[in-house]
Design a protein around this motif. Structure first.
Motif, PDB file in Angstrom:
ATOM      1  N   GLU A  35      21.563  24.163   1.272  1.00  0.00           N
ATOM      2  CA  GLU A  35      22.494  23.098   1.635  1.00  0.00           C
ATOM      3  C   GLU A  35      21.810  21.939   2.360  1.00  0.00           C
ATOM      4  N   GLN A  36      21.245  22.218   3.521  1.00  0.00           N
ATOM      5  CA  GLN A  36      20.718  21.139   4.355  1.00  0.00           C
ATOM      6  C   GLN A  36      19.448  20.524   3.768  1.00  0.00           C
ATOM      7  N   ALA A  74      18.859  16.759   2.130  1.00  0.00           N
ATOM      8  CA  ALA A  74      17.824  15.835   2.610  1.00  0.00           C
ATOM      9  C   ALA A  74      16.988  15.315   1.452  1.00  0.00           C
ATOM     10  N   ARG A  75      16.662  16.182   0.510  1.00  0.00           N
ATOM     11  CA  ARG A  75      15.848  15.768  -0.643  1.00  0.00           C
ATOM     12  C   ARG A  75      16.547  14.712  -1.499  1.00  0.00           C
ATOM     13  N   ARG A  76      17.866  14.663  -1.459  1.00  0.00           N
ATOM     14  CA  ARG A  76      18.610  13.698  -2.276  1.00  0.00           C
ATOM     15  C   ARG A  76      18.751  12.319  -1.622  1.00  0.00           C
ATOM     16  N   ILE A  77      18.388  12.184  -0.348  1.00  0.00           N
ATOM     17  CA  ILE A  77      18.468  10.879   0.308  1.00  0.00           C
ATOM     18  C   ILE A  77      17.418   9.971  -0.335  1.00  0.00           C
ATOM     19  N   PRO A  78      17.789   8.781  -0.758  1.00  0.00           N
ATOM     20  CA  PRO A  78      16.839   7.932  -1.483  1.00  0.00           C
ATOM     21  C   PRO A  78      15.835   7.213  -0.574  1.00  0.00           C
ATOM     22  N   GLY A  79      14.705   6.852  -1.180  1.00  0.00           N
ATOM     23  CA  GLY A  79      13.776   5.906  -0.581  1.00  0.00           C
ATOM     24  C   GLY A  79      12.642   6.448   0.256  1.00  0.00           C
ATOM     25  N   VAL A 103      20.193   5.413   5.316  1.00  0.00           N
ATOM     26  CA  VAL A 103      21.148   6.181   6.125  1.00  0.00           C
ATOM     27  C   VAL A 103      22.604   5.823   5.852  1.00  0.00           C
ATOM     28  N   ILE A 104      22.852   4.764   5.103  1.00  0.00           N
ATOM     29  CA  ILE A 104      24.242   4.409   4.786  1.00  0.00           C
ATOM     30  C   ILE A 104      24.639   4.799   3.366  1.00  0.00           C
ATOM     31  N   THR A 105      23.788   5.573   2.693  1.00  0.00           N
ATOM     32  CA  THR A 105      24.098   6.016   1.330  1.00  0.00           C
ATOM     33  C   THR A 105      25.008   7.248   1.350  1.00  0.00           C
ATOM     34  N   PRO A 106      25.713   7.493   0.264  1.00  0.00           N
ATOM     35  CA  PRO A 106      26.513   8.726   0.176  1.00  0.00           C
ATOM     36  C   PRO A 106      25.653   9.981   0.323  1.00  0.00           C
ATOM     37  N   GLU A 107      24.413   9.934  -0.174  1.00  0.00           N
ATOM     38  CA  GLU A 107      23.520  11.091  -0.062  1.00  0.00           C
ATOM     39  C   GLU A 107      23.204  11.399   1.403  1.00  0.00           C
ATOM     40  N   ALA A 108      22.970  10.363   2.199  1.00  0.00           N
ATOM     41  CA  ALA A 108      22.730  10.568   3.633  1.00  0.00           C
ATOM     42  C   ALA A 108      23.998  11.101   4.303  1.00  0.00           C
TER      43      ALA A 108
END
Length: 96
Positions: free
Chosen positions: A17-18, A22-27, A65-70
């Protein structure tokens, strides 16, 4: 036959889960994870696990940090972390 030890709820969900969130957060250009070693005297440590995401600059992390993934990562982090959460944004400095 002995029963294998059960994993604490956090450990059971950490990777699936966690860490996956984290791996899906872009950039980011590098991701590191760590597990904090216990203190020799047995007293509590200030953290149990850490996830470090490295970004090229402040604007990149600000956008990430403002993405849906974050948002999904922060939701998983607060749901799973029973001892509280600290989020830091810092600039890596290399002494000359």
């Amino acid at each position: 036959m002995t029963t294998p030890p059960t994993r604490p709820p956090f450990e059971a969900a950490y990777e699936s889960e966690q860490l996956e969130a984290a791996r899906r957060i872009p950039g980011y250009h590098r991701l590191e994870t760590s597990k904090v070693w216990p203190k020799e005297d047995g007293s509590p440590t200030p953290a149990y696990r850490m996830i470090d995401l490295y970004y090229p600059d402040y604007p990149a992390v600000s956008a990430a940090v403002i993405t849906p993934e974050a948002g999904a990562f922060f939701a998983a982090m607060t749901r799973l972390s029973t001892g509280g959460v600290r989020v830091l944004v810092s600039d890596i400095e290399v002494p000359q």
